[in-house]
Design a protein around this motif. Structure first.
Motif, PDB file in Angstrom:
ATOM      1  N   TYR A 195       0.821  -1.203   0.000  1.00 42.72           N
ATOM      2  CA  TYR A 195       0.000   0.000   0.000  1.00 42.72           C
ATOM      3  C   TYR A 195       0.858   1.257   0.000  1.00 42.72           C
ATOM      4  CZ  TYR A 195      -3.483   3.444   1.520  1.00 42.72           C
ATOM      5  OH  TYR A 195      -4.299   4.543   1.624  1.00 42.72           O
ATOM      6  N   GLN A 196       1.958   1.233   0.751  1.00 40.87           N
ATOM      7  CA  GLN A 196       2.858   2.385   0.792  1.00 40.87           C
ATOM      8  C   GLN A 196       3.538   2.596  -0.558  1.00 40.87           C
ATOM      9  OE1 GLN A 196       5.175   1.152   4.220  1.00 40.87           O
ATOM     10  NE2 GLN A 196       4.189   2.677   5.534  1.00 40.87           N
ATOM     11  N   PHE A 197       3.937   1.494  -1.204  1.00 43.07           N
ATOM     12  CA  PHE A 197       4.510   1.600  -2.551  1.00 43.07           C
ATOM     13  C   PHE A 197       3.486   2.179  -3.527  1.00 43.07           C
ATOM     14  CE2 PHE A 197       7.894  -1.489  -1.368  1.00 43.07           C
ATOM     15  CZ  PHE A 197       8.978  -0.787  -1.875  1.00 43.07           C
ATOM     16  N   PHE A 198       2.235   1.733  -3.381  1.00 39.10           N
ATOM     17  CA  PHE A 198       1.160   2.241  -4.249  1.00 39.10           C
ATOM     18  C   PHE A 198       0.983   3.746  -4.059  1.00 39.10           C
ATOM     19  CE2 PHE A 198      -3.353   3.497  -4.308  1.00 39.10           C
ATOM     20  CZ  PHE A 198      -3.602   3.383  -5.671  1.00 39.10           C
ATOM     21  N   LEU A 199       0.960   4.203  -2.818  1.00 43.01           N
ATOM     22  CA  LEU A 199       0.789   5.624  -2.533  1.00 43.01           C
ATOM     23  C   LEU A 199       1.941   6.449  -3.104  1.00 43.01           C
ATOM     24  CD1 LEU A 199      -0.492   5.595   1.164  1.00 43.01           C
ATOM     25  CD2 LEU A 199      -1.818   6.130  -0.883  1.00 43.01           C
ATOM     26  N   ALA A 200       3.175   5.943  -2.911  1.00 46.97           N
ATOM     27  CA  ALA A 200       4.347   6.661  -3.420  1.00 46.97           C
ATOM     28  C   ALA A 200       4.306   6.751  -4.947  1.00 46.97           C
ATOM     29  CB  ALA A 200       5.627   5.965  -2.965  1.00 46.97           C
ATOM     30  N   ALA A 229      -2.830  11.465  -2.527  1.00 49.97           N
ATOM     31  CA  ALA A 229      -1.625  10.653  -2.367  1.00 49.97           C
ATOM     32  C   ALA A 229      -0.598  11.356  -1.484  1.00 49.97           C
ATOM     33  CB  ALA A 229      -1.022  10.337  -3.734  1.00 49.97           C
ATOM     34  N   GLY A 230      -0.425  12.675  -1.667  1.00 54.93           N
ATOM     35  CA  GLY A 230       0.544  13.413  -0.856  1.00 54.93           C
ATOM     36  C   GLY A 230       0.197  13.388   0.615  1.00 54.93           C
ATOM     37  N   ILE A 231      -1.086  13.618   0.927  1.00 60.04           N
ATOM     38  CA  ILE A 231      -1.541  13.576   2.317  1.00 60.04           C
ATOM     39  C   ILE A 231      -1.332  12.177   2.904  1.00 60.04           C
ATOM     40  CG2 ILE A 231      -3.621  13.687   3.766  1.00 60.04           C
ATOM     41  CD1 ILE A 231      -4.588  15.887   1.738  1.00 60.04           C
ATOM     42  N   SER A 232      -1.650  11.149   2.111  1.00 62.41           N
ATOM     43  CA  SER A 232      -1.527   9.767   2.584  1.00 62.41           C
ATOM     44  C   SER A 232      -0.071   9.369   2.779  1.00 62.41           C
ATOM     45  CB  SER A 232      -2.202   8.807   1.595  1.00 62.41           C
ATOM     46  OG  SER A 232      -3.569   9.124   1.451  1.00 62.41           O
ATOM     47  N   VAL A 233       0.826   9.835   1.889  1.00 63.23           N
ATOM     48  CA  VAL A 233       2.262   9.530   2.037  1.00 63.23           C
ATOM     49  C   VAL A 233       2.799  10.125   3.334  1.00 63.23           C
ATOM     50  CG1 VAL A 233       4.555  10.092   1.118  1.00 63.23           C
ATOM     51  CG2 VAL A 233       2.807   9.176  -0.395  1.00 63.23           C
ATOM     52  N   SER A 274       6.213   9.230   5.655  1.00 61.25           N
ATOM     53  CA  SER A 274       6.819  10.372   6.352  1.00 61.25           C
ATOM     54  C   SER A 274       6.772  11.598   5.454  1.00 61.25           C
ATOM     55  CB  SER A 274       8.272  10.088   6.740  1.00 61.25           C
ATOM     56  OG  SER A 274       9.108  10.077   5.594  1.00 61.25           O
ATOM     57  N   ALA A 275       6.906  12.767   6.061  1.00 55.07           N
ATOM     58  CA  ALA A 275       6.955  14.007   5.292  1.00 55.07           C
ATOM     59  C   ALA A 275       8.234  14.089   4.462  1.00 55.07           C
ATOM     60  CB  ALA A 275       6.866  15.202   6.238  1.00 55.07           C
ATOM     61  N   THR A 276       9.308  13.479   4.957  1.00 53.92           N
ATOM     62  CA  THR A 276      10.569  13.461   4.211  1.00 53.92           C
ATOM     63  C   THR A 276      10.402  12.710   2.891  1.00 53.92           C
ATOM     64  OG1 THR A 276      11.779  13.483   6.285  1.00 53.92           O
ATOM     65  CG2 THR A 276      13.007  12.861   4.330  1.00 53.92           C
ATOM     66  N   THR A 277       9.700  11.583   2.940  1.00 52.67           N
ATOM     67  CA  THR A 277       9.438  10.804   1.732  1.00 52.67           C
ATOM     68  C   THR A 277       8.636  11.623   0.734  1.00 52.67           C
ATOM     69  OG1 THR A 277       9.416   8.768   3.034  1.00 52.67           O
ATOM     70  CG2 THR A 277       8.439   8.667   0.839  1.00 52.67           C
ATOM     71  N   ARG A 278       7.686  12.388   1.253  1.00 51.60           N
ATOM     72  CA  ARG A 278       6.880  13.243   0.381  1.00 51.60           C
ATOM     73  C   ARG A 278       7.769  14.273  -0.318  1.00 51.60           C
ATOM     74  NH1 ARG A 278       1.384  16.553   2.179  1.00 51.60           N
ATOM     75  NH2 ARG A 278       0.919  17.457   0.125  1.00 51.60           N
TER      76      ARG A 278
END
Length: 375
Positions: A6-11, A279-283, A288-292
Motif C-alpha cells: 500500500y505504501q509503494f502504491f501511494l508513493a 496521495a501526498g496527504i496519505s504519504v 513520512s513528510a521526508t518521503t513526500r
C-alpha cells in the motif's frame, strides 16, 4: 522497516499524478486549434481557465472526504474522527492566495519550459522560511538558513540555463525571463498561503482532504466569476488569445470543439491534482513528510525526462547542475541530512538519547507543505 504494498502504491500514485499534473497542463498549452468565428489556428493559451479546472479538481477532494467518512462509519471500529464544526471562511484568505499563485504559475507555464517551471517552484523554501521567522516567530536552524542560500544559488543556475538555452521559436527571451520571474513571484504568494494556513487553519484540526476541498470550492467559484470581467480586460503581451484579453473562455470552448484532444489534457490536469493531493496527504501520514519531499523532487526528474523525450525541450547540462543544487537546498532545509549524518561514526547517538523524538517532529514540521500540495 520495509514498505508495504500500500505504501509503494501511494508513493507511485503521488509520483505519477504529480508528474501528469504539470505535463498535462503543458500539453494543453502546446495544442493548437481554430477559435470562434473562423479565427486562425492558435495555441490553447488559457491559463485562467486551466486554473479553474485545477480548483475543480481540488473541490472534488471534498467529495472524496465525505465518501471516506461514510465508508469509515460502516466499519465495526471507525478510525476517522467525527468532523468538527469550523467557520469555512477561515479558508478564504488561503484560497485567495492559492488562486492568485496558481493563476500566475499557469500564465508562466505558457512562457517557459515544464522542467524549469517545476524546478523554480523550489523557491518557495526561501519565502516560507523568511515569512515563518517574521510572522510565526519560528527560529530556523543553521542547516535551514544554509538550505535557503543553496536554493538561491540553484535558482540562479536554472535561470542561467534558460537564458543560454532559449531555442524556443515560439517565445522570445524576454518572455522566458518574464515567465521565470512570475513563477518566483507566485512562490511568494504560496509562502503567504502556507503561513496563513499554519497560523489560522491548522489549530482547528480539519482533515486535509476537507481543507483542500474547501479551498478548492472558494477558488473555483471566485475564479469562475472573474472569468467574466477578464473577457473584457486587455491582457497585452500576457494574452495568447486572438482578442488579446486576459482570458477568453468562449474562445477556449470553441478550440475544444474543434480539437477534442484538448479535453483529454484538461481532464488529465483536473483529475491528477485531486489524486495528487490525496496521495501526498496519505504519504505523509503512512510513511513520512521526508518521503513526500523526496517524491516531489523525483517528479521534477520525470517531468524533465518526458519533456526531453517528446521534444518539448533541448538538453542543457546547466539544468542538471541547477536541479542538484536545488535538491541539496531542499534536503538541508527539510533536515534530510540528519539521518545521513547519524550514520557516520561520530554522528551516532545512543538509542535512548534525549531529543530523538523532537528531532523527528522538527523534521516533519520543516516540510513546509501547504494544505494544497501542488497549487
Amino acid at each position: 522497516m520495509a514498505w508495504t504494498k500500500y505504501q509503494f502504491f501511494l508513493a507511485g500514485l503521488m509520483l505519477v499524478t504529480g508528474s501528469i499534473n504539470t505535463l498535462s497542463a503543458k500539453w494543453a498549452d502546446k495544442l493548437s486549434a481554430p477559435g470562434c468565428n473562423g479565427t486562425d489556428t492558435h495555441s490553447f493559451e488559457h491559463p485562467f481557465l486551466q486554473a479553474v479546472g485545477m480548483f475543480l479538481g481540488e473541490f472534488s477532494c471534498l467529495a472524496a472526504f465525505y465518501l471516506l467518512l461514510c465508508s469509515d462509519r460502516w466499519r465495526p471500529e471507525p478510525t476517522m474522527a467525527p468532523p468538527q464544526s469550523f467557520n469555512p471562511l477561515l479558508f478564504l484568505p488561503p484560497a485567495l492566495c492559492d488562486m492568485t499563485g496558481t493563476s500566475l504559475m499557469y500564465v508562466a507555464l505558457n512562457m517557459t519550459s515544464a522542467s524549469s517551471f517545476q524546478m523554480l517552484r523550489g523557491a518557495v523554501i526561501i519565502f516560507t522560511g523568511l515569512l515563518s521567522v517574521a510572522f510565526l516567530r519560528r527560529k530556523l536552524a543553521l542547516s535551514q538558513w544554509l538550505g535557503i542560500l543553496v536554493t538561491i544559488l540553484g535558482l540562479v543556475v536554472v535561470g542561467l540555463a534558460d537564458l543560454l538555452n532559449n531555442n524556443d521559436q515560439k517565445h522570445k527571451l524576454s518572455e522566458v525571463i518574464t515567465g521565470d520571474l512570475l513563477i518566483i513571484l507566485a512562490q511568494v504568494i504560496v509562502a503567504i498561503q502556507m503561513v496563513l494556513e499554519e497560523k489560522f487553519v491548522y489549530k482547528h484540526d480539519v482533515h486535509p482532504l476537507r481543507a483542500v476541498g474547501t479551498e478548492g470550492f472558494f477558488g473555483f467559484v471566485i475564479l469562475s466569476l472573474l472569468l467574466v470581467p477578464m473577457y473584457y480586460i486587455p491582457g497585452g503581451s500576457f494574452s495568447g488569445n486572438p482578442r488579446k484579453v486576459l482570458e477568453d473562455a468562449i474562445d477556449a470552448f470553441c478550440q475544444i470543439g474543434h480539437v477534442p484532444l484538448i479535453v483529454v489534457a484538461l481532464l488529465g490536469n483536473i483529475s491528477s491534482i485531486a489524486f495528487f493531493n490525496f496521495a501526498g496527504i496519505s504519504v505523509t501520514k503512512e510513511i513520512s513528510a521526508t518521503t513526500r519531499m523526496v517524491l516531489d523532487s523525483l517528479r521534477t526528474v520525470v517531468i524533465w525526462a518526458v519533456s526531453l523525450a517528446v521534444g518539448w525541450e533541448i538538453f542543457h547540462g546547466l539544468q542538471i547542475l541547477g536541479f542538484i543544487i536545488l535538491l541539496v537546498g531542499a534536503a538541508l532545509y527539510n533536515g534530510l541530512h540528519q539521518p545521513l549524518l547519524a550514520r557516520l561514526p561520530w554522528g551516532r547517538a545512543p538509542a535512548d538519547a534525549p531529543g530523538t523524538d523532537a528531532d523527528r517532529e522538527g523534521l516533519l514540521a520543516a516540510d513546509g507543505a501547504s494544505i494544497n500540495g501542488d497549487s
